[in-house]
Design an enzyme around this catalytic site. Sequence first.
Site: not given
Length: 354
Positions: A133-135, A159, A163
């Site tokens: 993810t870009d998070e 989260y 990741k």
Amino acid sequence: MKILVTGGLGFIGSAVVRRILSSTTNTVVNVDNLTYSGNMDSLPDAQFNPNYVFEKVDICCANAVRRVFETHKPTVIMHLAAESHVDRSIDGPRVFMDTNIMGTFNLLEQSRIYFQGLDSSLKEKFRFHHVSTDEVYGDLAGKDDLFREDTPYSPSSPYAASKACSDHLVRAWSRTYRLPSVVTNCSNNYGPYHFPEKLIPHVILNALHGKPLPIYGNGLQIRDWLYVDDHANGLLTVLTKGVVGETYNIGGHNEKTNIEVVESICSLLESLAPIKPKGVERYRDLITFVKDRPGHDARYAIDASKIDRELGWVPDETFESGLQKTVQWYLDNPEWWGRVLSGAYRLDRLGDEL
């Protein structure tokens, strides 16, 4: 190829499985633990497809993962299984650490053992494709800044941190053990079969039921929105054309504030669902601003020029075309989301017999 997909009953995973089964002759081995977000209704025709196999397996169980490798002997791995809801990670982070970190570790270790036992021709074909993810990058300060493949990691939520850790594990196994790997980091996905806890389906279904449309803070947080079928195409492009050891950012080129997204949904519903719930004159009147969540990132935006330049992938959908397809899908498929909201999709599972 025989493609082992983890998390193939989740939102993005099911889109990948549907695309593989509909547009290729490859076999899919779907490994999913059927947690709350795993939904067999999202693959309505897969059970009748001879190129599809389902394995109810928790990737945190090394023995179960080992058995899957020994039984099915996959050509490549697409790892999408993850806990992914930020709010849930804030309320209960432990399961995110277990699944996203230790689950990835188990999968990497079993992949390494399996890979080392392959002959040279199969080693040449093997890939471990890790979907992230870009998070992991945190948020962007400037209006013109973009997340690039070399942007430093700065996760804000449990989260995102889990990741980020899993990304690092994949790169470490690639470098130390020479496990042929690629990593992709995507922007916010939306589209059909999206679990109703996420912003877009949550707003659609609340509006149809005349319930408040909650928006965190001032609603000015910016996200880059990627239609899920475009993402699935991008993932398969990376799987087949990506260079081992490389990272590819996959984005939709659609930056929107949260309030813009919600207002766009309301506008579409005015034309697509003009008969409103009792007491509702305009869907937008249901918009309600609520207390912002802790650590809420202000802006995400992906530079997807590398995957375009090197692999020739660009999204087919604009935000407007993708959102209209999404809203229409929810209007056309009340049985799917009705079974999710009622919990029936979980009550009638066959469980371990699958």
